[in-house]
Design a protein around this motif. Structure first.
Motif, PDB file in Angstrom:
ATOM      1  N   LEU A 179       0.830  -1.200   0.000  1.00 50.79           N
ATOM      2  CA  LEU A 179       0.000   0.000   0.000  1.00 50.79           C
ATOM      3  C   LEU A 179       0.873   1.263   0.000  1.00 50.79           C
ATOM      4  CD1 LEU A 179      -2.761  -0.954   2.600  1.00 50.79           C
ATOM      5  CD2 LEU A 179      -2.870  -1.096   0.105  1.00 50.79           C
ATOM      6  N   PRO A 180       0.387   2.333  -0.622  1.00 47.29           N
ATOM      7  CA  PRO A 180       1.159   3.579  -0.636  1.00 47.29           C
ATOM      8  C   PRO A 180       1.106   4.267   0.717  1.00 47.29           C
ATOM      9  CG  PRO A 180      -0.968   3.930  -1.646  1.00 47.29           C
ATOM     10  CD  PRO A 180      -0.888   2.447  -1.354  1.00 47.29           C
ATOM     11  N   LEU A 181       2.068   5.148   0.971  1.00 51.47           N
ATOM     12  CA  LEU A 181       2.044   5.968   2.172  1.00 51.47           C
ATOM     13  C   LEU A 181       1.033   7.093   2.005  1.00 51.47           C
ATOM     14  CD1 LEU A 181       5.875   6.207   2.920  1.00 51.47           C
ATOM     15  CD2 LEU A 181       4.192   4.758   4.062  1.00 51.47           C
ATOM     16  N   THR A 182       0.473   7.541   3.118  1.00 49.75           N
ATOM     17  CA  THR A 182      -0.552   8.583   3.086  1.00 49.75           C
ATOM     18  C   THR A 182      -0.161   9.731   4.013  1.00 49.75           C
ATOM     19  OG1 THR A 182      -1.871   7.652   4.894  1.00 49.75           O
ATOM     20  CG2 THR A 182      -2.289   6.807   2.678  1.00 49.75           C
ATOM     21  N   PRO A 184       1.558   4.586   6.583  1.00 49.89           N
ATOM     22  CA  PRO A 184       0.864   3.525   5.858  1.00 49.89           C
ATOM     23  C   PRO A 184      -0.558   3.407   6.379  1.00 49.89           C
ATOM     24  CG  PRO A 184       2.336   2.579   7.504  1.00 49.89           C
ATOM     25  CD  PRO A 184       2.566   4.063   7.528  1.00 49.89           C
ATOM     26  N   THR A 244      -5.015  10.969  -5.126  1.00 47.31           N
ATOM     27  CA  THR A 244      -3.585  11.154  -4.851  1.00 47.31           C
ATOM     28  C   THR A 244      -2.921   9.845  -4.454  1.00 47.31           C
ATOM     29  OG1 THR A 244      -3.967  13.436  -4.144  1.00 47.31           O
ATOM     30  CG2 THR A 244      -1.922  12.408  -3.426  1.00 47.31           C
ATOM     31  N   TYR A 245      -3.547   9.081  -3.566  1.00 52.42           N
ATOM     32  CA  TYR A 245      -2.924   7.876  -3.027  1.00 52.42           C
ATOM     33  C   TYR A 245      -3.043   6.673  -3.959  1.00 52.42           C
ATOM     34  CZ  TYR A 245      -3.339  10.500   1.386  1.00 52.42           C
ATOM     35  OH  TYR A 245      -3.281  11.454   2.369  1.00 52.42           O
ATOM     36  N   PHE A 246      -4.217   6.518  -4.567  1.00 49.30           N
ATOM     37  CA  PHE A 246      -4.503   5.276  -5.292  1.00 49.30           C
ATOM     38  C   PHE A 246      -4.772   5.488  -6.777  1.00 49.30           C
ATOM     39  CE2 PHE A 246      -5.949   4.776  -0.863  1.00 49.30           C
ATOM     40  CZ  PHE A 246      -5.106   3.741  -0.465  1.00 49.30           C
ATOM     41  N   ARG A 301       3.641  12.469   3.243  1.00 50.79           N
ATOM     42  CA  ARG A 301       3.146  11.101   3.146  1.00 50.79           C
ATOM     43  C   ARG A 301       4.088  10.161   3.889  1.00 50.79           C
ATOM     44  NH1 ARG A 301       1.326  10.482  -3.105  1.00 50.79           N
ATOM     45  NH2 ARG A 301       1.043   8.317  -2.398  1.00 50.79           N
ATOM     46  N   TYR A 308      10.265  10.833   2.003  1.00 53.18           N
ATOM     47  CA  TYR A 308       8.811  10.986   1.950  1.00 53.18           C
ATOM     48  C   TYR A 308       8.413  12.120   1.009  1.00 53.18           C
ATOM     49  CZ  TYR A 308       8.573   8.120   6.223  1.00 53.18           C
ATOM     50  OH  TYR A 308       8.673   7.114   7.141  1.00 53.18           O
ATOM     51  N   GLU A 309       7.311  11.905   0.300  1.00 54.10           N
ATOM     52  CA  GLU A 309       6.736  12.989  -0.499  1.00 54.10           C
ATOM     53  C   GLU A 309       6.110  14.010   0.441  1.00 54.10           C
ATOM     54  OE1 GLU A 309       4.253  11.946  -3.871  1.00 54.10           O
ATOM     55  OE2 GLU A 309       4.995   9.877  -3.762  1.00 54.10           O
TER      56      GLU A 309
END
Length: 775
Positions: A69-72, A80, A226-228, A77, A143-144
């Motif tokens: 899963l991407p970081l949020t 997780p 943005t995340y998915f 971000r 991190y973004e």
């Protein structure tokens, strides 16, 4: 016609009769339910996760884990949505079990086996900043993040906001006295009546339907993209009435879990609902703080310099804590004129539940530190604490810590608030009296101010649609979280259209596909931003009504007026058309028609705001500063260290009070929250940073019957660019309460009380000189 009147809230009848529907009230046959598997450790590596027994349990459809899963995170971000390699706080989600019923999901969740390797836990910001402290985010540099976020890789600092105004060395050199005060309090909770919850369903065409108890439905759309990578046009978020929020429902958390759970079961509808225990520790919490305030002043009490260090306990992930730490820096001095300011406000990672805004967005926290220091300064100089505040009160012509020059419109009247507070409290009659051998009565005061540290392009839209009977529907993206804002919007529209407010209907729920966007329902900006949009929509509707009526009445639109259910000639009101006859257009006797349904459109976007300069903090973070003065009167027992809050006072510059009873309710509710937070609320942590009191049996806010007498008054200094001059006041009643209570108790007990919550044991330990404070 409506502004300035105590109009009953539009949703009141549904709420008092129980007809009102909230997110978790919407049930469907075949809907699946999720249960969260959470970490028993505050800091540990996840060595393995075994879900076979859970998957084989009755009714279970899926077990969702964090792998891949991407970081949020909105500012950075770093989080997780489901922990995968490591957990960083007690209660962090490590898996989501989806089953036919909630009971089945909960039973299966107990069958998920997770092997952990415990790691050293960091328990406070100062501990996290020590040399050799465990790094919570080893890859902070990767991190973004957005352009105004400044983490410090190789440390536990997620953000540092700098405020540099004037010459701090010169300010202290010109000072006759310098005092330094340190304060602290642990994270706590919002305790909204409705716990956080969300449902998600993915239709075969890829459309994602989410229902959420949220202050930020439009942000959910954006973040799923943005995340998915989901198309924003295919994300539809529905938010009904929300049962309290106080900042706790501004972040996006359970919505992501519901989306992931639905995706794991082929798009079926899945409900994720927090138990009270999960709501208190798994979802974001009220931020903690350790702070030091150093004030330099003349012997007359004039401030010459302030040096401030805020160490905000952001918890395991930065999320919205970065914004809270920035907001406190922006208004770091409180509502006082200080030429020389040096402030560092840090958002620090710890192994505690991650933080999010709490009503007042960093300002009750900032005020507690600064106002305690001001009382210490007054005591040192043997001056009246009220006189010190009045002498230094911010005024038009002064500049803020971020170097914005203030006007009568954008700051209001701080001296007037203090003057009225002095009268209400009968401050000059006494400040401390001994009633008998054990009982002391004492008063404490404080001041507060707040601007909204908000996105510079935050906007709001409103649509008005007319019905065939001439009534109006108001459609706005403001979420009704208990503030009554949508009723105030109806009043604004009623006033502009000169229409009975009962003929103005408000759509309470939000559907992001059909509702115009409102940035977020936060920051006391609902009435200001949506109110401006509502005025624009009303003006647009008036233009349309005049254009149609001009053709029928054979008059220029400039000669017409709209009001009282009619469009009429300004110079001869006897010549008119009922609005109901033209709301859907007008049909002439020969059958020809003109116009069509009147649909007013309005929008507003914040103007002239700028980001802060990263080196000096110079910039304009918000449109205006609301000010307030507050006080508390207590009765203290010197034998057993208990106390009773007798009266609480607040004087707030409201600009213009649009709905008096609603304004009183907002102020009193905020005052109650401030007193509850400062007198008894706070998480208790063990040595491994596990929360020991995550339930209402042991975490005890003020109950019914325990409240003091609340005394509220409003000063009215109109804000020129606001709807009818109204300022945001939803948070101001809270800002000064913790400091005022601490100031009163410090005077009563004869010792400086700089830690929250102010429980009797803390007072006892402080008098004993016990440096460890309370439990």
């Amino acid at each position: 016609m409506a502004v300035g009147k105590s109009i009953i809230r539009k949703e009141a009848w549904d709420k008092v009769t129980g007809r009102a529907k909230y997110t978790n009230d919407f049930k469907e046959q075949g809907m699946l339910h999720a249960s969260l598997v959470t970490s028993p450790y505050a800091h540990a590596r996840i060595l393995s996760l075994e879900a076979r027994r859970a998957l084989a349990a009755p009714g279970v459809h899926a077990v969702v884990t964090g792998e891949g899963l991407p970081l949020t995170g909105e500012d950075m971000r770093d989080r997780p949505p489901i922990a995968f390699d490591k957990v960083r706080y007690y209660g962090e989600v490590v898996a989501v079990v989806v089953a036919d019923t909630l009971v089945q999901a909960e039973q299966a969740a107990r069958l998920v086996r997770v092997a952990y390797e415990p790691l050293p836990a960091v328990g406070s910001p100062r501990e996290a900043l020590k040399e050799g402290a465990p790094l919570l985010h080893e890859h902070l540099d990767r991190y973004e993040k957005n352009k105004t976020t400044y983490p410090e890789p190789g440390t536990n600092v997620a953000q540092r906001t700098k405020i540099r105004k004037g010459n701090i060395e010169q300010g202290f050199a010109e000072s006759d006295v310098i005092v330094e005060t340190s304060v602290s309090f642990a994270p706590s909770d919002h305790i909204a009546m409705e716990t956080r919850c969300a449902t998600a369903e993915i239709w075969p065409d890829g459309t994602i339907h989410i229902s959420a108890s949220s202050q930020s439905p439009f942000m959910i759309k954006k973040l799923l993209h943005t995340y998915f990578g989901e198309e924003t046009g295919k994300v539809i978020v529905h938010t009904p009435l929300v049962g309290g929020a106080y900042g706790g429902k501004a972040p996006v958390q359970l919505e992501l879990l519901a989306y992931l759970a639905s995706k794991a079961v082929g798009g079926r509808k899945v409900s994720v609902w927090n138990s009270r225990e999960h709501d208190m520790v798994t979802s974001p919490v009220h931020i903690g703080l350790e702070a030091t305030v150093k004030i330099g002043a003349t012997k007359e009490g004039l401030f010459k310099a302030m040096e401030i260090l805020f160490l905000f306990d952001g918890g395991a992930y930065s999320d919205k804590a970065i914004d809270v730490s920035r907001a406190a820096a922006v208004d770091c001095t409180g509502p006082y004129h200080v030429e020389n300011v040096f402030c560092d406000s840090l958002c620090v990672y710890t192994n505690r539940p991650y933080a999010t805004p709490f009503r007042s967005f960093g300002h009750c926290e900032q005020a507690f530190a600064v106002e305690r220091a001001i009382d210490e300064l007054a005591r040192t100089l043997q001056l009246d604490p009220w006189e010190v505040r009045r002498k230094n009160a911010i005024r038009p012509g002064h500049t803020t810590p971020t170097q914005v020059r203030l006007t009568k419109s954008n700051v209001g009247n701080m001296p007037a608030c203090l003057d009225r507070l002095r009268e209400l409290m009968r401050w000059d009659e006494w400040q401390r009296v001994e009633v008998d051998a054990y009982t002391v009565r004492a008063k404490g005061i404080s001041s507060g101010w707040k601007t909204s540290t908000i996105d510079t392009d935050a906007s709001s839209g409103v649509i008005l649609t007319f019905n065939s009977d001439g009534s109006v529907n108001v459609i706005s993206g403001v979420v009704e979280i208990g503030t009554g804002t949508k009723t105030v919007l109806a009043q604004i529209v009623s006033e502009r259209l000169k229409m009975d407010v009962d003929c103005v209907h408000v759509k309470m729920d939000i559907d992001t596909q059909t509702t115009p966007e409102h940035w977020k329902t936060v920051a006391s900006r609902g009435t200001f931003m949506a109110g401006r949009a509502a005025l624009a929509a009303a003006d647009d509707a008036i233009r349309q009504l005049k254009d149609i009526a001009a053709c029928v009445l054979r008059a220029s639109p400039d000669d017409l007026e709209v009001g009282f259910g009619r469009v009429f000639l300004r110079d001869d009101p006897a010549i008119f058309l009922p609005i109901k006859d033209i709301a859907y257009g007008y049909k002439f006797p020969n059958g020809n028609a003109i116009g069509g349904q009147v649909i007013g459109r309005g929008r507003y976007i914040l103007r002239h705001l700028t980001p802060l300069d990263p080196k000096t903090g110079a910039g304009k973070p918000g449109p205006e500063w609301g000010v307030c003065a507050e006080g508390v009167e207590i009765e203290f027992n010197r034998r057993d260290y208990t106390y009773r809050i007798v009266k609480a006072y607040a004087v707030i510059d409201a600009g213009k009070v649009l709905n008096p009873k609603a304004a009183l309710g907002q102020a009193m509710g905020a005052m109650s929250m401030g007193l509850s937070f400062s007198s008894r609320e706070g998480f208790l942590f063990d040595n491994e940073q596990r929360v020991l009191n995550p339930q209402l049996r042991t975490y005890r806010p003020i109950r019914f019957g325990e409240h003091p007498e609340y005394i509220v008054e409003f000063v009215e200094t109109p804000q020129i660019d606001a709807p009818y001059g109204a300022r945001g006041i939803g948070e101001h009643g809270l800002i000064g309460m913790p400091a005022a209570l601490a100031n009163a108790l410090s005077l009563a007990a004869g010792v400086p009380l700089n830690e929250l919550p102010l429980v009797p044991e803390l007072i006892w330990r402080t008098q004993k000189g016990d440096s460890y404070g309370s439990v």
